[in-house]
Write a protein that holds these residues in place. Structure first.
Motif, mmCIF file in Angstrom:
data_model
loop_
_atom_site.group_PDB
_atom_site.id
_atom_site.type_symbol
_atom_site.label_atom_id
_atom_site.label_comp_id
_atom_site.label_asym_id
_atom_site.label_seq_id
_atom_site.Cartn_x
_atom_site.Cartn_y
_atom_site.Cartn_z
ATOM 1 N N TYR A 10 -2.373 -26.698 15.254
ATOM 2 C CA TYR A 10 -1.014 -26.176 15.140
ATOM 3 C C TYR A 10 -0.792 -25.741 13.694
ATOM 4 O O TYR A 10 -1.295 -26.380 12.764
ATOM 5 C CB TYR A 10 0.022 -27.240 15.493
ATOM 6 C CG TYR A 10 0.057 -27.654 16.946
ATOM 7 C CD1 TYR A 10 0.878 -27.013 17.860
ATOM 8 C CD2 TYR A 10 -0.726 -28.719 17.399
ATOM 9 C CE1 TYR A 10 0.919 -27.410 19.191
ATOM 10 C CE2 TYR A 10 -0.696 -29.124 18.723
ATOM 11 C CZ TYR A 10 0.133 -28.464 19.616
ATOM 12 O OH TYR A 10 0.173 -28.853 20.929
ATOM 13 N N ASP B 134 4.879 -25.619 12.375
ATOM 14 C CA ASP B 134 5.214 -26.346 13.602
ATOM 15 C C ASP B 134 5.182 -27.858 13.410
ATOM 16 O O ASP B 134 5.432 -28.608 14.361
ATOM 17 C CB ASP B 134 4.251 -25.956 14.739
ATOM 18 C CG ASP B 134 4.665 -24.666 15.429
ATOM 19 O OD1 ASP B 134 5.859 -24.324 15.368
ATOM 20 O OD2 ASP B 134 3.797 -23.998 16.013
ATOM 21 N N LYS C 177 7.813 -30.215 14.887
ATOM 22 C CA LYS C 177 7.815 -30.334 16.354
ATOM 23 C C LYS C 177 6.706 -31.250 16.858
ATOM 24 O O LYS C 177 6.576 -31.445 18.070
ATOM 25 C CB LYS C 177 7.655 -28.944 16.973
ATOM 26 C CG LYS C 177 8.703 -27.948 16.511
ATOM 27 C CD LYS C 177 8.305 -26.518 16.836
ATOM 28 C CE LYS C 177 9.243 -25.531 16.180
ATOM 29 N NZ LYS C 177 8.780 -24.135 16.297
ATOM 30 N N GLN D 117 7.924 -26.078 22.034
ATOM 31 C CA GLN D 117 8.299 -25.004 21.112
ATOM 32 C C GLN D 117 7.192 -24.699 20.097
ATOM 33 O O GLN D 117 7.315 -23.758 19.315
ATOM 34 C CB GLN D 117 9.571 -25.389 20.365
ATOM 35 C CG GLN D 117 10.756 -25.708 21.263
ATOM 36 C CD GLN D 117 11.931 -26.258 20.485
ATOM 37 O OE1 GLN D 117 12.114 -25.933 19.307
ATOM 38 N NE2 GLN D 117 12.729 -27.105 21.127
ATOM 39 N N ALA D 118 6.150 -25.503 20.086
ATOM 40 C CA ALA D 118 5.060 -25.319 19.111
ATOM 41 C C ALA D 118 3.931 -24.507 19.747
ATOM 42 O O ALA D 118 3.632 -24.650 20.930
ATOM 43 C CB ALA D 118 4.532 -26.680 18.656
#
Length: 258
Positions: free
Chosen positions: A156, A160, A163, A192-193
């Motif tokens: 990620y 992010d 999150k 949402q990531a």
């Protein structure tokens, strides 16, 4: 690609990438197998994790027996120059993308100084994984090269991070225990990531830029090596990790060290 292209396209922009056919000349690519390690090192004690040491042959037996339902241990605390310096010649010529090696510098704080440049041995069986999703300390980049077997990487981007439920006392570690399963009931912000995935095969190197969250799990018996890298872009992060920031460590001694 050339090292200069790697710097311009990936290291300086802080972009991850997988590069194939790394280490083609390494003896490790031809020799490193579970059987080779058992025969060569027998019952030599090996640090597996922070709080676990096992005889090498016993550890390899558990790696081979590992399964998705009953995963075995995952070796992630064995620095080669400390525990297996005889393996270093098997990784020559050095990875052309794993520079600069400032961890080997005599100017590094002693607790991070690594004569081999921070080379670690990573070994695991089916279902085993690095114990926590995280980003590396000291604001360092990482390069992980697969030598034997297949390994899945999940990543990620730094933005992010909020999150991913960072631990309050360890902000570079995530509370998410299995990012592959995406337990959205426990961790709804994960939806949402943006997740990035790749599978490393022998000769593949993944470049993990500073601040990028990552987790890994073995899809088969897996052997790989990892090294961390520092360059000028990491100076503030390294000094903050080593000696705090003006807000957290305003004392004169910390200021002078910074």
């Amino acid at each position: 690609m050339s090292y200069e292209q790697f710097l311009e396209r990936y290291m300086r922009p802080n972009r991850p990438v997988v590069i194939s056919d790394v280490g083609k000349q390494w003896a490790a690519m031809r020799q490193w197998t579970p059987a080779h390690f058992q025969q060569r090192f027998g019952s030599k004690p090996m640090p597996i994790a922070y709080d676990e040491t096992l005889p090498f042959d016993e550890f390899i037996d558990r790696v081979i027996a590992s399964s998705a339902d009953a995963p075995g241990p995952y070796m992630h605390r064995s620095f080669l120059h400390e525990v297996l310096p005889e393996l270093l010649p098997d990784l020559i010529p050095q990875n052309p993308y794993a520079f600069p090696r400032r961890y080997a510098s005599p100017l590094m704080p002693s607790r991070w100084q690594r004569p081999d440049g921070y080379l670690k041995l990573l070994v695991g069986g089916v279902g085993s994984k690095f114990p926590v999703m995280h980003y590396d300390g000291e604001a360092a980049h990482a390069a992980i090269t697969e030598i034997y077997g297949d390994k899945e990487f999940i990543m990620y981007a730094p933005e992010d991070g909020p999150k991913l439920y960072p631990l309050p006392d360890r902000p570079n570690q995530s509370s998410v225990d299995d990012p592959a399963l995406q337990d959205l009931e426990r961790f709804p912000l994960l939806a949402q990531a943006v997740q990035y995935r790749t599978v490393l095969k022998p000769g593949d190197m993944v470049f993990v830029p500073t601040g990028w969250w990552h987790a890994a799990r073995a899809l088969s018996v897996s052997i790989s090596v990892c090294t961390n890298m520092l360059d000028g872009m990491h100076w503030q992060g390294l000094s903050a990790d080593a000696y705090g920031t003006p807000a957290t460590h305003p004392d004169i001694k910390s200021r002078l060290k910074r």
